[in-house]
Design a protein around this motif. Structure first.
Motif, mmCIF file in Angstrom:
data_model
loop_
_atom_site.group_PDB
_atom_site.id
_atom_site.type_symbol
_atom_site.label_atom_id
_atom_site.label_comp_id
_atom_site.label_asym_id
_atom_site.label_seq_id
_atom_site.Cartn_x
_atom_site.Cartn_y
_atom_site.Cartn_z
ATOM 1 N N UNK A 1 -0.555 3.563 -4.291
ATOM 2 C CA UNK A 1 1.170 4.063 -3.478
ATOM 3 C C UNK A 1 0.583 5.233 -2.893
ATOM 4 N N UNK A 2 0.267 5.426 -1.191
ATOM 5 C CA UNK A 2 0.255 6.148 -0.134
ATOM 6 C C UNK A 2 1.542 6.970 -0.747
ATOM 7 N N UNK A 3 0.954 8.391 -0.905
ATOM 8 C CA UNK A 3 2.116 9.042 -0.244
ATOM 9 C C UNK A 3 1.405 9.502 0.505
ATOM 10 N N UNK A 4 2.722 9.966 2.010
ATOM 11 C CA UNK A 4 1.852 10.237 2.490
ATOM 12 C C UNK A 4 2.187 12.123 3.062
ATOM 13 N N UNK A 5 1.793 12.970 4.181
ATOM 14 C CA UNK A 5 2.348 13.790 4.442
ATOM 15 C C UNK A 5 3.946 14.757 4.456
ATOM 16 N N UNK B 1 0.361 -1.097 -0.114
ATOM 17 C CA UNK B 1 -0.161 0.151 0.005
ATOM 18 C C UNK B 1 0.910 1.196 -0.144
ATOM 19 N N UNK B 2 1.755 0.595 -0.269
ATOM 20 C CA UNK B 2 3.145 2.259 0.224
ATOM 21 C C UNK B 2 4.237 2.227 -1.020
ATOM 22 N N UNK B 3 4.149 1.281 -1.503
ATOM 23 C CA UNK B 3 5.509 1.771 -2.664
ATOM 24 C C UNK B 3 4.877 0.818 -3.982
ATOM 25 N N UNK C 1 6.575 12.611 2.943
ATOM 26 C CA UNK C 1 6.878 11.923 2.043
ATOM 27 C C UNK C 1 6.231 11.176 1.479
ATOM 28 N N UNK C 2 6.892 9.895 0.353
ATOM 29 C CA UNK C 2 6.658 8.984 -0.586
ATOM 30 C C UNK C 2 5.923 7.825 0.243
ATOM 31 N N UNK C 3 6.793 7.553 1.658
ATOM 32 C CA UNK C 3 7.091 6.405 2.197
ATOM 33 C C UNK C 3 7.061 5.041 0.950
ATOM 34 N N UNK C 4 7.946 5.171 0.213
ATOM 35 C CA UNK C 4 8.911 3.984 -0.114
ATOM 36 C C UNK C 4 9.427 3.104 0.412
ATOM 37 N N UNK C 5 9.317 1.913 1.453
ATOM 38 C CA UNK C 5 10.106 1.055 2.416
ATOM 39 C C UNK C 5 10.922 0.854 1.365
#
Length: 399
Positions: A352-356, A327-329, A358-362
């Motif tokens: 691809x959740x992009x957060x407050x 859900x993040x990448x 940053x992009x949160x790509x683990x």
């Protein structure tokens, strides 16, 4: 729900609440002591996320509630706090930030509970715990960003002035190595004991070195004394480049908005698009109208993103440890709020959740590495982005 298939401990705390009850996330932080502002910031961000999630119908149709645990930034207190938290059937934990993670992590692992660590400990840069995720920046990455910004401003001579807290000490190596790698010189490294009534000796040393910039992190009470004494001794015009901690409303208020506007630049993770951050700030202003003029405390956005991503992972596949990155990448359809991401999940789409923050790509170590921004305060205490450093730019200058 969360990790229900994996949970094998007798406590059963690795599973979410029952179908008729709320989903409970733990907020584990320092709520008392010298670093209590860390917990206040984490709770701020978590509450904003909770409000957003519940307004959209909750997680798997259930409302989200928060359970807090006070670690006092101490390992022993952290163990006590997390054990008490397990009695509340938490399905995920946000925090902590400092060395208490060393006592907390084994307990959460044994109970198959995912933890969204919020600290910068560089020892976690290559960790392999499948239940451990960090959406806040490692101090190694943030240190590189601070040095790169100073280099971009043309500064070549620097003093490092940090307080003695272990969480601040991890910045020394990445800042100095990157700044030196870029051709700069560290003139002096000064470590101060927090919350003293005077630092005149250390301030004189810093000014006598004739730096073009000062790299820094300290708590608000320490900063208040330092900046006052720099003014008293004629060093009020020296630029400062600080960590994300220096962007908090409590820190800016402590040194004075005019001083912050004049000399301080704070560096922290940023969202290039700004969409998620705008949504976060809009809801924050609704929940905390009296704090609208100064904005959230430093790092509140990381806790916000942690709660949102935990919730989305449960919505997606009910198993956060194995499906957080789904859900993040990338790849996936970019989305920036819980409601829009949830809608896409219900439509069967990869998101691809992009957060407050940053992009949160683990990466493969469950750490994030994204763009960083340099922020300066307005005369009314509102942080405004003045410079952006992309992930490729940071990677290129990392020693």
């Amino acid at each position: 729900m969360l990790l229900a298939a994996c949970a094998s401990s007798s406590s059963g705390s690795g599973t979410s609440s029952t179908a008729s009850g709320p989903i409970t996330y733990g907020v584990l932080s320092c709520f008392t002591g010298r670093l209590a502002s860390l917990g206040q910031a984490m709770l701020q961000g978590s509450k904003v996320a909770q409000s957003e999630i519940n307004a959209a119908g909750g997680v798997l149709g259930q409302k989200v509630q928060l359970a807090t645990g006070d670690t006092s930034c101490d390992v022993a207190d952290g163990i006590t706090a997390v054990n008490q938290m397990l009695t509340k059937n938490v399905s995920g934990v946000i925090g902590p930030e400092t060395q208490e993670i060393n006592g907390v992590e084994p307990i959460l692992d044994a109970n198959h509970i995912v933890d969204e660590f919020q600290g910068g400990d560089t020892a976690r840069d290559h960790q392999t715990d499948p239940y451990f995720f960090r959406d806040s920046p490692s101090d190694s990455q943030l240190g590189v960003a601070m040095a790169l910004y100073a280099h971009a401003k043309g500064y070549q001579r620097a003093v490092m002035l940090f307080y003695s807290d272990p969480a601040a000490q991890t910045f020394l190596k990445p800042v100095s190595e990157t700044f030196t790698h870029l051709g700069g010189t560290i003139l002096k490294t000064i470590i101060v004991t927090p919350d003293q009534t005077s630092y005149l000796s250390q301030v004189r040393q810093a000014i006598a070195a004739h730096p073009q910039v000062i790299f820094t992190q300290e708590d608000p009470p320490t900063a208040s004394v330092l900046f006052r004494e720099f003014r008293q001794l004629g060093g009020q015009s020296i630029p400062w480049v600080g960590t994300d901690v220096t962007s908090g409303s409590d820190y800016l208020k402590a040194i004075g908005y005019a001083t912050a506007h004049s000399v301080l630049t704070s560096v922290f993770g940023t969202s290039v698009t700004g969409t998620a951050n705008s949504a976060f700030l809009s809801l924050f202003n609704q929940l905390y109208p009296s704090q609208k003029s100064v904005g959230p405390l430093a790092n509140a956005n990381y806790a916000y993103d942690a709660v949102i991503s935990l919730a989305l992972a449960e919505d997606y596949a009910k198993t956060v440890a194995h499906d957080m990155t789904k859900v993040t990448n990338s790849p996936g359809t970019p989305c920036y709020t819980y409601s829009t991401c949830l809608k896409l999940i219900k439509e069967g789409k990869k998101i691809n959740y992009n957060g407050a923050s940053g992009d949160l790509n683990y990466n493969k170590y469950n750490n994030t590495f994204g763009p960083y921004g340099a922020f300066q305060s307005s005369l009314t205490g509102v942080e405004q982005q003045v410079y952006v450093m992309t992930a490729p730019q940071l990677a290129a200058v990392t020693p």
